[in-house]
Each structure stands twice: as structure tokens, then as C-alpha cells.
Design a protein around this motif. Structure first.
Motif, mmCIF file in Angstrom:
data_model
loop_
_atom_site.group_PDB
_atom_site.id
_atom_site.type_symbol
_atom_site.label_atom_id
_atom_site.label_comp_id
_atom_site.label_asym_id
_atom_site.label_seq_id
_atom_site.Cartn_x
_atom_site.Cartn_y
_atom_site.Cartn_z
ATOM 1 N N GLY A 94 0.815 -1.204 0.000
ATOM 2 C CA GLY A 94 0.000 0.000 0.000
ATOM 3 C C GLY A 94 0.851 1.257 0.000
ATOM 4 O O GLY A 94 2.027 1.253 -0.356
ATOM 5 N N LEU A 95 0.253 2.359 0.411
ATOM 6 C CA LEU A 95 0.967 3.634 0.465
ATOM 7 C C LEU A 95 2.075 3.555 1.512
ATOM 8 O O LEU A 95 1.821 3.201 2.663
ATOM 9 C CB LEU A 95 -0.011 4.757 0.822
ATOM 10 C CG LEU A 95 0.569 6.171 0.881
ATOM 11 C CD1 LEU A 95 0.971 6.636 -0.511
ATOM 12 C CD2 LEU A 95 -0.445 7.135 1.497
ATOM 13 N N PRO A 96 3.333 3.860 1.138
ATOM 14 C CA PRO A 96 4.438 3.771 2.109
ATOM 15 C C PRO A 96 4.193 4.669 3.321
ATOM 16 O O PRO A 96 3.635 5.761 3.204
ATOM 17 C CB PRO A 96 5.652 4.242 1.299
ATOM 18 C CG PRO A 96 5.282 4.017 -0.127
ATOM 19 C CD PRO A 96 3.802 4.244 -0.206
ATOM 20 N N MET A 252 9.335 -3.191 -18.843
ATOM 21 C CA MET A 252 8.890 -3.978 -19.988
ATOM 22 C C MET A 252 9.155 -5.467 -19.779
ATOM 23 O O MET A 252 8.415 -6.316 -20.292
ATOM 24 C CB MET A 252 9.583 -3.490 -21.265
ATOM 25 C CG MET A 252 9.150 -2.086 -21.696
ATOM 26 S SD MET A 252 7.347 -1.889 -21.763
ATOM 27 C CE MET A 252 6.921 -3.098 -23.026
ATOM 28 N N GLU A 253 10.200 -5.797 -19.010
ATOM 29 C CA GLU A 253 10.440 -7.204 -18.687
ATOM 30 C C GLU A 253 9.292 -7.758 -17.846
ATOM 31 O O GLU A 253 8.838 -8.889 -18.056
ATOM 32 C CB GLU A 253 11.761 -7.346 -17.929
ATOM 33 C CG GLU A 253 12.997 -7.209 -18.810
ATOM 34 C CD GLU A 253 14.276 -7.421 -18.030
ATOM 35 O OE1 GLU A 253 14.184 -7.720 -16.821
ATOM 36 O OE2 GLU A 253 15.361 -7.298 -18.613
ATOM 37 N N VAL A 254 8.816 -6.953 -16.886
ATOM 38 C CA VAL A 254 7.688 -7.384 -16.056
ATOM 39 C C VAL A 254 6.446 -7.566 -16.920
ATOM 40 O O VAL A 254 5.697 -8.544 -16.773
ATOM 41 C CB VAL A 254 7.426 -6.362 -14.932
ATOM 42 C CG1 VAL A 254 6.169 -6.731 -14.153
ATOM 43 C CG2 VAL A 254 8.623 -6.283 -13.999
ATOM 44 N N VAL A 255 6.215 -6.619 -17.834
ATOM 45 C CA VAL A 255 5.063 -6.734 -18.736
ATOM 46 C C VAL A 255 5.168 -8.011 -19.567
ATOM 47 O O VAL A 255 4.175 -8.727 -19.775
ATOM 48 C CB VAL A 255 4.972 -5.494 -19.648
ATOM 49 C CG1 VAL A 255 3.881 -5.681 -20.697
ATOM 50 C CG2 VAL A 255 4.701 -4.240 -18.824
ATOM 51 N N ALA A 256 6.380 -8.316 -20.040
ATOM 52 C CA ALA A 256 6.573 -9.526 -20.846
ATOM 53 C C ALA A 256 6.280 -10.782 -20.032
ATOM 54 O O ALA A 256 5.715 -11.751 -20.550
ATOM 55 C CB ALA A 256 8.006 -9.563 -21.384
ATOM 56 N N TRP A 257 6.644 -10.767 -18.750
ATOM 57 C CA TRP A 257 6.341 -11.926 -17.896
ATOM 58 C C TRP A 257 4.835 -12.147 -17.794
ATOM 59 O O TRP A 257 4.361 -13.284 -17.810
ATOM 60 C CB TRP A 257 6.919 -11.713 -16.504
ATOM 61 C CG TRP A 257 8.413 -11.716 -16.458
ATOM 62 C CD1 TRP A 257 9.271 -12.211 -17.399
ATOM 63 C CD2 TRP A 257 9.233 -11.174 -15.421
ATOM 64 N NE1 TRP A 257 10.571 -12.012 -17.020
ATOM 65 C CE2 TRP A 257 10.587 -11.383 -15.807
ATOM 66 C CE3 TRP A 257 8.978 -10.538 -14.216
ATOM 67 C CZ2 TRP A 257 11.653 -10.973 -15.017
ATOM 68 C CZ3 TRP A 257 10.038 -10.137 -13.429
ATOM 69 C CH2 TRP A 257 11.357 -10.355 -13.829
ATOM 70 N N THR A 258 4.086 -11.056 -17.661
ATOM 71 C CA THR A 258 2.635 -11.198 -17.518
ATOM 72 C C THR A 258 1.979 -11.704 -18.800
ATOM 73 O O THR A 258 0.845 -12.190 -18.766
ATOM 74 C CB THR A 258 1.996 -9.852 -17.131
ATOM 75 O OG1 THR A 258 2.195 -8.900 -18.189
ATOM 76 C CG2 THR A 258 2.607 -9.311 -15.849
ATOM 77 N N ALA A 281 1.665 -2.641 -6.032
ATOM 78 C CA ALA A 281 2.889 -2.163 -6.681
ATOM 79 C C ALA A 281 2.577 -1.529 -8.033
ATOM 80 O O ALA A 281 3.116 -0.468 -8.379
ATOM 81 C CB ALA A 281 3.876 -3.320 -6.842
ATOM 82 N N VAL A 282 1.704 -2.169 -8.802
ATOM 83 C CA VAL A 282 1.338 -1.630 -10.117
ATOM 84 C C VAL A 282 0.613 -0.298 -9.966
ATOM 85 O O VAL A 282 0.864 0.660 -10.708
ATOM 86 C CB VAL A 282 0.465 -2.643 -10.882
ATOM 87 C CG1 VAL A 282 -0.076 -2.023 -12.168
ATOM 88 C CG2 VAL A 282 1.259 -3.900 -11.195
ATOM 89 N N ILE A 283 -0.280 -0.225 -8.981
ATOM 90 C CA ILE A 283 -1.039 1.010 -8.760
ATOM 91 C C ILE A 283 -0.109 2.147 -8.357
ATOM 92 O O ILE A 283 -0.231 3.281 -8.840
ATOM 93 C CB ILE A 283 -2.121 0.782 -7.687
ATOM 94 C CG1 ILE A 283 -3.219 -0.127 -8.242
ATOM 95 C CG2 ILE A 283 -2.725 2.107 -7.228
ATOM 96 C CD1 ILE A 283 -4.232 -0.568 -7.204
ATOM 97 N N LYS A 284 0.844 1.850 -7.473
ATOM 98 C CA LYS A 284 1.779 2.894 -7.053
ATOM 99 C C LYS A 284 2.642 3.370 -8.215
ATOM 100 O O LYS A 284 2.921 4.565 -8.350
ATOM 101 C CB LYS A 284 2.661 2.373 -5.916
ATOM 102 C CG LYS A 284 1.951 2.309 -4.577
ATOM 103 C CD LYS A 284 2.919 2.163 -3.431
ATOM 104 C CE LYS A 284 3.552 0.802 -3.430
ATOM 105 N NZ LYS A 284 4.383 0.600 -2.208
ATOM 106 N N LEU A 285 3.066 2.431 -9.075
ATOM 107 C CA LEU A 285 3.868 2.811 -10.233
ATOM 108 C C LEU A 285 3.054 3.687 -11.182
ATOM 109 O O LEU A 285 3.537 4.724 -11.660
ATOM 110 C CB LEU A 285 4.358 1.556 -10.958
ATOM 111 C CG LEU A 285 5.158 1.796 -12.245
ATOM 112 C CD1 LEU A 285 6.426 2.577 -11.940
ATOM 113 C CD2 LEU A 285 5.494 0.468 -12.918
ATOM 114 N N ALA A 286 1.808 3.297 -11.438
ATOM 115 C CA ALA A 286 0.962 4.086 -12.331
ATOM 116 C C ALA A 286 0.659 5.460 -11.738
ATOM 117 O O ALA A 286 0.652 6.474 -12.449
ATOM 118 C CB ALA A 286 -0.338 3.326 -12.609
ATOM 119 N N ALA A 287 0.424 5.492 -10.424
ATOM 120 C CA ALA A 287 0.123 6.767 -9.774
ATOM 121 C C ALA A 287 1.320 7.705 -9.838
ATOM 122 O O ALA A 287 1.181 8.909 -10.098
ATOM 123 C CB ALA A 287 -0.281 6.525 -8.318
#
Length: 295
Positions: A94-96, A252-258, A281-287
């Protein structure tokens, strides 16, 4: 695991179970946008009340969306067990937490487990042992926790702490144990035992050579100890373009794994906690990316 939809009106938001100073509006908005992909909140059933232990931002997002119910994982336990859970769970997803909120988590953990060692507490919370020791000292001085003569380590064993009276024979050789009164008197009168023992506190410190002061000649004429005492060699920091390139490749490596065969099936079979950590983690990165884009 007991997971069900529970009415928002049936949940209790106890401020003592919320380590945060306030809710973050941006996080609430992001959770509202990703509502269908969020994991259940965690609730403790205590004295016929459902206390929210993890998920205050998700609860706020549900209110924002006008939801009447919310997915909940219900756990049975006492209030202290809920508080113990809260002090740890918010540090890893969540939020750090802010610095003040992390200190609050350490205080809570020490009040619940004052018999734990500083190292065990630090490992449990993902903070430094120095921070735990500093806060423990403040709590002891404020009479909020006792100063335990022994503490339990991560291995479950009890260890005595520093500052306890030391056995005078602790480091003495087996044939140099303390003498009884009569024997000590006879030895003193004969002068055979008047010399100070090396393990006594008032024994003179043995002189040791200073290797740096010794005259040593090195091949090439350069003393490596002089080099070691000098500052580090300046290394050019990577440019922002280089950093962004490395970060982009990792993402992009993470995206490729998914997108790999079988990933979706494996993902669905994973635990709700594992999926929740990934979502957070994905939400925090996008935010964060959205914040930088907006300027």
C-alpha cells in the motif's frame, strides 16, 4: 480463510488501529479507479465488532464510489492481536508509511513485545536496529515499557542483555577461580597472589604494537594504507536518460512476464495476499507516473 461481502455500516474504524496521520486523497482516487482489482480489506472480529485492521484507503474508496458493501477477510482475535497485525502489515504494501508513521509502528510493536530483541523487532518491521534501540530507550525512560533483563531473539531463544552484573570468574582460567577468605589471606601474606590477575578490572592494559607506526617498505614505494585512508574515487553518475532507459527495460520485462504462456492461470491460483501486493505495486507505479506526467 473467511472472505465475504460486509456492509460498510457494520465496520468499525478505530483510530487506534490506524497508524497513518491522515488518508491520502490521491491514493483513494487511484483505488477507486482500480476497484475491481483490489484485494479484500482485513477485519478483526473483536467483542462482536468488526474492526478494520488493513484497508482504510480501500474503505474510503468504497465510500467515494457509493458502495454499500466491501469484500472483507475476517480474522478472529483480540484487540492486541489486531494491533500487532497493524503494526507490521502497513510497512510492506500500500501507500508507504512516513517517518513518523514508521516510528509509531515501532512503538506499538515494542509495547506489545517489549521482551523481543532489537534485532528481531527490526527484522519484523523492516527498519534499522538503531531506530528500534533509540525508541526502546525513550519508552523505558518514560516508564511505558519495562527494561527486561533478557530478550527473545528471532530464533526464539532468551538472551541476557548488556548491563547486568558480571560474574567475576566469568573469564578467569579454570585454575584461577576466586579463593575463599582463608586461602586468600594465606596467599596474600605469602605474597604469592599479590599480583593483579589479567582478568581483573584494574589490571594494566597490555601494550600492543601500532602496525601503522611500524616502518614498513612496500614495493613501488606506495603504502596501501595511505591509499585506503583517502576518499573514494569520483565516478560519473548516470544521466537521467540512462536511468530512464534502464527503468523502462525493467518495466517492460515485467510486462513480458505477464504475457507469457500460463501466467494468467498461475496468477489466478496465487493467494489473495500475493495478488494484492502485486496490484498495490502496479497502482503505485501508475500513480507515480501520472504525477510526473502532470508536472
Amino acid at each position: 480463510m473467511d472472505i465475504r461481502n460486509v456492509a460498510l455500516d457494520d465496520l468499525v474504524l478505530d483510530p487506534n488501529l490506524n497508524l497513518r496521520d491522515r488518508l491520502d486523497d490521491f491514493t483513494v482516487e487511484r483505488y477507486a479507479e482500480a476497484w475491481d482489482r483490489l484485494p479484500p480489506i482485513t477485519v478483526y472480529s473483536v467483542d462482536e465488532r468488526w474492526l478494520i485492521a488493513d484497508g482504510f484507503h480501500r474503505h474510503a474508496a468504497a465510500v467515494m464510489l457509493g458502495k454499500r458493501t466491501i469484500p472483507v477477510e475476517i480474522r478472529a482475535g483480540s484487540f492486541n492481536e489486531a494491533l500487532d497485525y497493524v503494526s507490521s502489515v502497513n510497512l510492506f504494501h500500500g501507500l508507504p508509511l512516513t517517518r513518523t508513521e514508521r516510528r509509531r509502528a515501532v512503538e506499538v510493536k515494542l509495547k506489545l513485545h517489549h521482551d523481543w530483541s532489537d534485532r528481531r523487532t527490526a527484522e519484523e518491521l523492516g527498519v534499522s536496529r538503531e531506530l528500534v534501540a533509540k525508541i526502546r530507550k525513550q519508552l523505558i525512560e518514560g516508564a511505558q515499557i519495562p527494561n527486561n533483563p533478557g530478550r527473545v531473539g528471532s530464533d526464539g531463544k532468551l538472551y541476557t542483555t548488556a548491563g547486568l552484573p558480571r560474574d567475576p570468574n566469568e573469564h578467569a582460567p579454570s585454575d584461577k577461580r576466586e579463593l575463599d577468605g582463608s586461602e586468600q589471606g594465606r596467599r596474600s601474606m605469602s605474597g604469592a597472589a599479590t599480583a593483579t590477575a589479567p582478568w581483573d578490572d584494574d589490571a594494566p592494559a597490555a601494550r600492543t604494537k601500532n602496525p601503522i607506526a611500524d616502518e614498513v617498505h612496500f614495493a613501488g614505494g606506495v603504502d596501501p594504507r595511505i591509499i585506503a585512508s583517502q576518499g573514494p574515487i569520483d565516478v560519473a553518475a548516470p544521466s537521467i536518460e540512462e536511468l530512464l532507459d534502464v527503468m523502462s527495460k525493467q518495466i517492460m520485462e515485467v510486462v513480458a512476464w505477464t504475457q507469457a504462456d500460463g501466467f494468467v492461470d498461475s496468477y489466478r491460483a496465487a493467494s489473495s495476499n500475493a495478488r494484492g501486493v502485486f496490484h498495490a505495486a502496479v497502482i503505485k507505479l501508475a500513480a507515480r507516473a501520472d504525477q510526473m506526467r502532470r508536472g
